[in-house]
Design a protein around this motif. Structure first.
Motif, mmCIF file in Angstrom:
data_model
loop_
_atom_site.group_PDB
_atom_site.id
_atom_site.type_symbol
_atom_site.label_atom_id
_atom_site.label_comp_id
_atom_site.label_asym_id
_atom_site.label_seq_id
_atom_site.Cartn_x
_atom_site.Cartn_y
_atom_site.Cartn_z
ATOM 1 N N ARG A 13 0.802 -1.263 0.097
ATOM 2 C CA ARG A 13 -0.018 -0.148 -0.111
ATOM 3 C C ARG A 13 0.813 1.183 -0.047
ATOM 4 O O ARG A 13 0.587 2.338 -0.743
ATOM 5 N N ARG A 14 1.849 1.335 0.783
ATOM 6 C CA ARG A 14 2.765 2.416 0.803
ATOM 7 C C ARG A 14 3.590 2.582 -0.562
ATOM 8 O O ARG A 14 3.462 3.694 -1.007
ATOM 9 N N ASP A 15 3.780 1.632 -1.355
ATOM 10 C CA ASP A 15 4.302 1.463 -2.630
ATOM 11 C C ASP A 15 3.536 2.075 -3.568
ATOM 12 O O ASP A 15 3.933 2.996 -4.334
ATOM 13 N N LEU A 16 2.348 1.675 -3.611
ATOM 14 C CA LEU A 16 1.302 2.159 -4.486
ATOM 15 C C LEU A 16 0.900 3.751 -4.286
ATOM 16 O O LEU A 16 0.907 4.605 -4.898
ATOM 17 N N ASP A 17 0.878 4.007 -2.763
ATOM 18 C CA ASP A 17 0.437 5.355 -2.478
ATOM 19 C C ASP A 17 1.709 6.325 -3.016
ATOM 20 O O ASP A 17 1.585 7.569 -3.453
ATOM 21 N N GLU A 18 2.862 5.934 -2.907
ATOM 22 C CA GLU A 18 4.058 6.652 -3.251
ATOM 23 C C GLU A 18 3.950 6.706 -4.969
ATOM 24 O O GLU A 18 4.310 7.656 -5.573
ATOM 25 N N ALA A 19 3.699 5.670 -5.780
ATOM 26 C CA ALA A 19 3.622 5.821 -7.130
ATOM 27 C C ALA A 19 2.647 6.660 -7.605
ATOM 28 O O ALA A 19 2.664 7.587 -8.445
ATOM 29 N N LEU A 20 1.474 6.633 -7.009
ATOM 30 C CA LEU A 20 0.229 7.483 -7.165
ATOM 31 C C LEU A 20 0.640 8.854 -6.966
ATOM 32 O O LEU A 20 0.406 9.595 -7.699
ATOM 33 N N ALA A 21 1.394 9.258 -5.890
ATOM 34 C CA ALA A 21 1.866 10.516 -5.641
ATOM 35 C C ALA A 21 2.761 10.937 -6.825
ATOM 36 O O ALA A 21 2.757 12.167 -7.180
ATOM 37 N N GLU A 22 3.685 10.228 -7.202
ATOM 38 C CA GLU A 22 4.477 10.324 -8.305
ATOM 39 C C GLU A 22 3.867 10.749 -9.589
ATOM 40 O O GLU A 22 4.393 11.680 -10.451
ATOM 41 N N LEU A 23 2.924 10.107 -9.885
ATOM 42 C CA LEU A 23 1.874 10.097 -10.973
ATOM 43 C C LEU A 23 1.379 11.380 -11.149
ATOM 44 O O LEU A 23 1.110 12.174 -11.932
ATOM 45 N N ASP A 24 0.718 11.764 -9.879
ATOM 46 C CA ASP A 24 0.213 13.142 -9.662
ATOM 47 C C ASP A 24 1.160 14.116 -9.930
ATOM 48 O O ASP A 24 0.697 15.289 -10.620
ATOM 49 N N THR A 25 2.348 14.171 -9.502
ATOM 50 C CA THR A 25 3.388 15.064 -9.615
ATOM 51 C C THR A 25 3.521 15.307 -11.277
ATOM 52 O O THR A 25 3.701 16.444 -11.823
ATOM 53 N N PHE A 26 3.652 14.253 -11.731
ATOM 54 C CA PHE A 26 4.166 14.167 -13.285
ATOM 55 C C PHE A 26 3.028 14.723 -14.076
ATOM 56 O O PHE A 26 3.282 15.540 -15.088
ATOM 57 N N GLU A 27 1.949 14.311 -13.584
ATOM 58 C CA GLU A 27 0.397 14.824 -14.500
ATOM 59 C C GLU A 27 0.369 16.162 -14.175
ATOM 60 O O GLU A 27 0.310 16.854 -15.152
ATOM 61 N N ALA A 28 0.757 16.834 -13.132
ATOM 62 C CA ALA A 28 0.814 18.368 -12.954
ATOM 63 C C ALA A 28 1.593 18.867 -13.645
ATOM 64 O O ALA A 28 1.390 20.190 -14.323
ATOM 65 N N ARG A 29 3.022 18.448 -13.772
ATOM 66 C CA ARG A 29 3.891 19.036 -14.678
ATOM 67 C C ARG A 29 3.460 18.872 -16.222
ATOM 68 O O ARG A 29 3.635 19.885 -16.989
#
Length: 131
Positions: free
Chosen positions: A108-124
């Protein structure tokens, strides 16, 4: 009421009914049988599944959903069939639960981190599109 209980115990299912109920293939049901995880009655070439088989199949599929390997599922199911209250059995199951929980929490922690990275990349990416 007693007659209903007797009828429930006598109820049986075919492989098609079991497979449909649990949304799995006939092949999967036969695979669990080959592994000795379930053991339907044989009437000639027909497999007859009893309540015990349904219960065991439900436990197998729940264990798989939780990520347990089949050998661990076998051990836990065998404990389910054993007489209740043996301290060592209960301690074993609790240890398996703790291990599985820790593994799932790490995932779950790994998934949360991956989702956060995707959110950041999407925002960029969206910001670059606007620029």
């Amino acid at each position: 009421m007693a007659s209903r209980t007797v009828l429930e115990r006598e109820q049986t299912w075919t492989i098609a009914q079991i497979a449909e109920e649990f949304a799995i293939t006939h092949r999967a049901v036969r695979h669990y049988e080959e592994l000795g995880l379930i053991s339907p009655e044989r009437r000639g070439t027909i497999r007859v599944y009893h309540r015990r088989d349904r219960t065991r199949l439900a436990l197998i599929l729940r264990g798989k959903r939780l990520g347990f390997p089949l050998e661990e599922i076998r051990t836990i199911i065998d404990l389910y069939d054993a007489p209740r209250g043996r301290r060592s059995q209960l301690e074993y199951v609790l240890a398996q639960i703790d291990e599985r929980r820790a593994d799932l929490e790490a995932r779950r922690r790994d998934l949360d981190e991956a989702l956060a990275e995707l959110d950041t990349f999407e925002a960029r990416c969206r910001a670059d599109l606007k620029a």
